[in-house]
Design a protein around this motif. Sequence first.
Motif, mmCIF file in Angstrom:
data_model
loop_
_atom_site.group_PDB
_atom_site.id
_atom_site.type_symbol
_atom_site.label_atom_id
_atom_site.label_comp_id
_atom_site.label_asym_id
_atom_site.label_seq_id
_atom_site.Cartn_x
_atom_site.Cartn_y
_atom_site.Cartn_z
ATOM 1 N N PRO A 1 0.809 -1.226 0.000
ATOM 2 C CA PRO A 1 0.000 0.000 0.000
ATOM 3 C C PRO A 1 0.847 1.283 0.000
ATOM 4 C CG PRO A 1 -0.803 -1.546 1.658
ATOM 5 C CD PRO A 1 0.508 -2.090 1.151
ATOM 6 N N PHE A 2 2.072 1.186 0.502
ATOM 7 C CA PHE A 2 2.959 2.340 0.562
ATOM 8 C C PHE A 2 3.619 2.634 -0.784
ATOM 9 C CE2 PHE A 2 7.291 4.033 1.661
ATOM 10 C CZ PHE A 2 6.874 5.285 2.078
ATOM 11 N N PHE A 3 3.800 1.619 -1.625
ATOM 12 C CA PHE A 3 4.521 1.797 -2.894
ATOM 13 C C PHE A 3 3.938 2.908 -3.769
ATOM 14 C CE2 PHE A 3 5.989 -2.918 -2.814
ATOM 15 C CZ PHE A 3 6.975 -2.622 -1.896
ATOM 16 N N PRO A 4 2.620 2.926 -4.055
ATOM 17 C CA PRO A 4 2.122 4.019 -4.909
ATOM 18 C C PRO A 4 2.195 5.391 -4.227
ATOM 19 C CG PRO A 4 0.314 2.577 -4.236
ATOM 20 C CD PRO A 4 1.585 1.939 -3.760
ATOM 21 N N VAL A 5 2.029 5.426 -2.918
ATOM 22 C CA VAL A 5 2.119 6.686 -2.178
ATOM 23 C C VAL A 5 3.537 7.251 -2.294
ATOM 24 C CG1 VAL A 5 2.006 7.718 0.136
ATOM 25 C CG2 VAL A 5 0.284 6.033 -0.574
ATOM 26 N N ALA A 6 4.521 6.389 -2.040
ATOM 27 C CA ALA A 6 5.920 6.818 -2.123
ATOM 28 C C ALA A 6 6.290 7.152 -3.565
ATOM 29 C CB ALA A 6 6.837 5.741 -1.570
ATOM 30 N N TYR B 1 4.350 8.302 -5.881
ATOM 31 C CA TYR B 1 3.772 9.625 -6.154
ATOM 32 C C TYR B 1 4.616 10.727 -5.521
ATOM 33 C CZ TYR B 1 0.850 13.722 -5.497
ATOM 34 O OH TYR B 1 0.394 15.014 -5.462
ATOM 35 N N ALA B 2 4.949 10.560 -4.252
ATOM 36 C CA ALA B 2 5.684 11.608 -3.525
ATOM 37 C C ALA B 2 7.023 11.912 -4.183
ATOM 38 C CB ALA B 2 5.900 11.190 -2.073
ATOM 39 N N PHE B 3 7.720 10.848 -4.593
ATOM 40 C CA PHE B 3 9.041 11.066 -5.184
ATOM 41 C C PHE B 3 8.948 11.533 -6.636
ATOM 42 C CE2 PHE B 3 10.370 8.278 -1.600
ATOM 43 C CZ PHE B 3 11.144 9.228 -0.959
ATOM 44 N N TRP C 1 6.521 15.496 3.612
ATOM 45 C CA TRP C 1 5.724 14.591 4.424
ATOM 46 C C TRP C 1 6.134 13.126 4.242
ATOM 47 C CZ3 TRP C 1 3.329 11.111 1.363
ATOM 48 C CH2 TRP C 1 3.016 11.492 0.056
ATOM 49 N N ILE C 2 6.871 12.815 3.169
ATOM 50 C CA ILE C 2 7.283 11.430 2.921
ATOM 51 C C ILE C 2 8.450 11.020 3.817
ATOM 52 C CG2 ILE C 2 8.959 11.840 1.063
ATOM 53 C CD1 ILE C 2 6.319 9.044 1.172
ATOM 54 N N ARG C 3 9.083 11.981 4.466
ATOM 55 C CA ARG C 3 10.299 11.706 5.243
ATOM 56 C C ARG C 3 10.097 10.603 6.281
ATOM 57 N NH1 ARG C 3 13.148 13.539 10.000
ATOM 58 N NH2 ARG C 3 15.387 13.624 9.557
#
Length: 171
Positions: free
Chosen positions: A77-82, A84-86, A93-95
Amino acid sequence: MAAGPRWRERLFALYFLSHIPVTLLIDLQALLPAGLHPQGLTELLQWYVTTFRDPLMLQPPEWFKAFIYCEAFLQLPFFPVAGYAFLKGGCRWIRTPAIIYSTHVATTLFAILAHVLFHDFSKSEHLGPQTLRERLILLSVYVPYLVIPLLILFTMLHSPHYSHVEKRKRK
């Protein structure tokens, strides 16, 4: 944003976004019952296991399955969020989530690499690497999944771009 961290952000985005199909199509096969996957994916996994002599994916020990469960339910679940952020860049906020992710993954990879290096495969698994060369080839598959999270961790901890501390104006 300065050009410095941008190449890393692109690398991190590629890492996270490429992880989605790998997890869904390959890694999760170690958890799901045989015959549940399309024949082509089963053949791809078999080719990988045979080519790289990786018994962890075909006959995963319970500790390795635990890592794959973490990958499926926490990391996926974190892969698409990360990603997107990168890709977007400049997302401070991704830190914290990236620090948690990279620390967790680096820890699991140390266990996997130690297993590949030091486990006696000749006694229990006929598929495992038997020579130092075969072990090094298998390590070459896993090492990027350690190096990139360590680079993420280093970047999140030391890059002023991701620092939450704002510079105060001197009076």
